[in-house]
Every structure is written in C-alpha cells, then in structure tokens.
Design a protein around this motif. Sequence first.
Motif, short mmCIF file in Angstrom:
data_model
loop_
_atom_site.label_atom_id
_atom_site.label_comp_id
_atom_site.label_asym_id
_atom_site.label_seq_id
_atom_site.Cartn_x
_atom_site.Cartn_y
_atom_site.Cartn_z
N LYS A 69 0.83 -1.20 0.00
CA LYS A 69 0.00 0.00 0.00
C LYS A 69 0.87 1.25 0.00
CE LYS A 69 -4.26 -1.85 1.97
NZ LYS A 69 -5.30 -1.70 3.00
N LYS A 70 2.00 1.18 0.70
CA LYS A 70 2.91 2.32 0.72
C LYS A 70 3.45 2.59 -0.67
CE LYS A 70 6.99 4.12 3.08
NZ LYS A 70 8.07 3.86 4.06
N GLN A 71 3.84 1.53 -1.37
CA GLN A 71 4.36 1.67 -2.72
C GLN A 71 3.28 2.17 -3.68
OE1 GLN A 71 5.89 -2.22 -3.61
NE2 GLN A 71 7.58 -2.06 -2.15
N ALA A 72 2.04 1.64 -3.52
CA ALA A 72 0.93 2.07 -4.38
C ALA A 72 0.63 3.55 -4.17
CB ALA A 72 -0.31 1.22 -4.09
N TYR A 73 0.67 3.99 -2.90
CA TYR A 73 0.42 5.40 -2.58
C TYR A 73 1.47 6.27 -3.25
CZ TYR A 73 0.07 9.74 0.04
OH TYR A 73 -0.04 11.07 0.39
N GLU A 74 2.72 5.87 -3.15
CA GLU A 74 3.80 6.65 -3.74
C GLU A 74 3.67 6.71 -5.27
OE1 GLU A 74 7.22 4.62 -2.32
OE2 GLU A 74 7.18 5.57 -0.32
N GLU A 75 3.25 5.61 -5.85
CA GLU A 75 3.09 5.56 -7.31
C GLU A 75 1.93 6.44 -7.76
OE1 GLU A 75 4.41 4.39 -11.03
OE2 GLU A 75 5.31 3.94 -9.08
N MET A 76 0.80 6.40 -7.04
CA MET A 76 -0.36 7.22 -7.40
C MET A 76 -0.06 8.70 -7.20
SD MET A 76 -3.57 4.90 -6.05
CE MET A 76 -4.84 5.91 -6.80
N THR A 77 0.74 9.02 -6.19
CA THR A 77 1.16 10.41 -5.97
C THR A 77 2.06 10.86 -7.11
OG1 THR A 77 1.05 10.10 -3.57
CG2 THR A 77 2.31 12.00 -4.37
N LYS A 78 2.93 9.96 -7.52
CA LYS A 78 3.89 10.27 -8.60
C LYS A 78 3.17 10.61 -9.90
CE LYS A 78 7.55 7.99 -11.25
NZ LYS A 78 8.33 6.73 -11.39
N ILE A 79 2.15 9.81 -10.27
CA ILE A 79 1.44 10.06 -11.52
C ILE A 79 0.22 10.95 -11.31
CG2 ILE A 79 2.25 7.92 -12.59
CD1 ILE A 79 -0.41 6.63 -11.95
N ASP A 80 -0.03 11.33 -10.02
CA ASP A 80 -1.06 12.32 -9.65
C ASP A 80 -2.48 11.86 -10.03
OD1 ASP A 80 -2.04 14.63 -8.54
OD2 ASP A 80 -1.81 15.81 -10.38
N PHE A 81 -2.87 10.65 -9.52
CA PHE A 81 -4.24 10.17 -9.69
C PHE A 81 -4.81 9.83 -8.31
CE2 PHE A 81 -3.01 9.49 -14.10
CZ PHE A 81 -4.16 9.84 -14.77
#
Length: 397
Positions: A69-81
Amino acid sequence: FFHPTKIAILLFTEDGHCVVRRASGVSSKNIIILKDNPICTLTQDASSVVQKDLIELELRSDHNPSPLKKQAYEEMTKIDFELAIPLTTPKKRVGIILMGHKSSNDPYYAQDIQVINAVSAHAAAVIENARNYEIQMKVNAALYEANRAKSEFIAIISHQFRTPLSIIQWNLELLNDVLATCKDKAIVKDMNQISQSIEIGAMNLHDYLANIIDSLEIEDGTFPIQKSSVPLVPLIQGVVKSFKKDIDEKHLTCGIVMHPGMETIDADSRLVARLFQILIKNAIQYNHKDGSIRIEVFPGKYKKQNAIEIQVVDSGIGISPQDMPHIFERFYRTNEAKLTVPNGLGLSLYIAKYITEQHKGSLQVKSQVGQGTAFTIKFPIMVDEGATKIIASADVK
C-alpha cells in the motif's frame, strides 16, 4: 458525471502489463504501469476502488503499514491520480481506470464510490466484448488472407502441373502412334515397355494432383457443384470402360445391374463420374487376381425418403474392423492398402464421401478381411415411373 481533472483507461496485455488505450487531461506517455507495478498488484487483490486518500489515512494510523500500500500510494502520488478502479469480469481482469481530482476539488464520497463500482463492472464487460470483437476481426482477416492465398495456390498448382502432364500424355500418344508403324519388333517391344512405364507414372501424377486439388478446394469451400439430370447407365459404363485395361490385366469380371426406374439422378455429372472412378479404381486395385466387381443400382430409402442406392462390391483384400472408422479421413491408409498399393495419398475416399454429402446423400461401407468390400451410395432420385427396362449384368470383358 464527476468531472475529474484527468482520466486514463488502461487495459491488460497478455503478458500482464497495462497499456493506456484512452486518456483525457494527461499524456499517455506520462503513464507507464508494468505488471510488477504496485497499483497493478493492489487492484488485482482489491474488490473495489482503490482510493489514494484512504491509503494515506491507513498509512498514518498504522504503525506497521503494508509495503504494497505504501508503494501504491507513492506511485499514485507520482502520476497524480486519486482513484484506481479495477475493471473485472467474472472470468478475468480487463484493466484499470485511473481518475484524478474532481474539478470542484470535492472529495470522492461513499456514494460516488458505489456508483463507480457499478459503472466499472458494466464498463469491464463492454471493454472485454469490444476486445473479443477486435480479436475476432483480426482472426477473420487472417483467415480471409489465408483462404485467398490458398485459392491462388490452387490455381497456380493446377496450371503449372496440369500443363506439363498434358504435354507428357500428348507425346506418349504420338510415340505410340509411331511405334504402331515401326517394323522392328525388338525396338517396339523395348519402347512399349518404356512407354507403359511413363504412362503409368503420368497417370499416377494426374490422379495425385486431382486428389490434392480437390482436397484443397473442399477445405477452401470452393468445391464447385452444378447439378443437372444425369443418365446413370452411360456414365457408369463409361467409367468402367476407362478401366478396361486394368480390369483385363487382373482378369477381373465386372458386372453392372440396373433396376427399372433408376436411370436418372439429379447430380453434378463430373463429380458423380469422379465418385465412380474412385470406387471402381479402388475395387480394381485392392482386388485379387481373377476376382470380381459388381455394380448394382436399385431403389432404396434414405432418411425415410425414396432414394437410389448404388453398390460397388469387390472380392478383394477387405478392410479390418479397426480401420473401418477411419477410412474416410484425410490421408488415412490402412497397412494392407499400403502393402497392396504402396503409392497413394489416402485422399480418394475422403473426396468420395464429400461428393455424396454435397448431393445430400451418404456413402457407407461394409467389409470383411480377405473376402471383399461393399460401398453403398444413397442419392436423392428422379424416378422415371414409366421405365420398365432392366440392363442385365454386363461383363465388361
């Protein structure tokens, strides 16, 4: 409905990656999600929409947060969705919809998520149907191209092989005419043997080519049929006479019995002649020396309707019970057939069965090893009610 600032629809490929198919408010080049991406993994395990805000709350309140979940959060923040919506059907995962913030800057409420879940299920089904349709269209295009290439191949083969074969046969006829006037018996004897050898080879090549082309046309669905009223008597007699030399060489007797009212059928004369050629040639090739062939035409029944039955019966090597279920298959030859006639393709009976079926008829076989085989053809008929003539059993010899 929600007026997101941006949205992207990603579909899974066969190797598990996600490929952007539609995007609004964002360049598809900025979205790269491989199969090992945490968003990909999390949506695979999730039964509902994955919300970045909820993941953030969980991470803050959980002292031992989930690495995924931490990695998913970081990825979604990165692509801004803000949302990752799994697109799933009952059978498979289809893709993911990524949604950005609402234009109003309002959060996504519980009611919004319920609507999104309901819509995503329908969207997944629609996308999967569209993908299957797309795949089917590609398959159809490939099949069409393959059939076109096959038809072209048949035309080329037919021309390129039949032309030289015809030249060989014409020259053989010319050679035989010259030999007929030659007075040197030794030369005539030697040349006749050579001529016969060439003739047998040419005839075999002609038969192989005809079987291959017919088989290809059957598979291609371009096997032509043109029906007309076909008189059986001259047709059968003509086919039998064409094999007179082979019949004489084996000292076979060949009888034809025609019952009254069976003189005419509604069929393609060329194909029916081909059918009799196949069955009579087999009856000759797989027969014993001094054996017999009997061809009988009589009234019968097929599918509870009046029919004409034609039997071709020989006294030859027969067919074993193990081989009987397979003899109409393409390229199938029994061991006994290979020993008796080494050269063959195993296509003739396949073609014969197809011809009868295209005439709404049937081709059946009964056989006993060492005693012979009987092929029975059943055709729809045109009965001449006034016919009283019986063509008696006729010895071709």
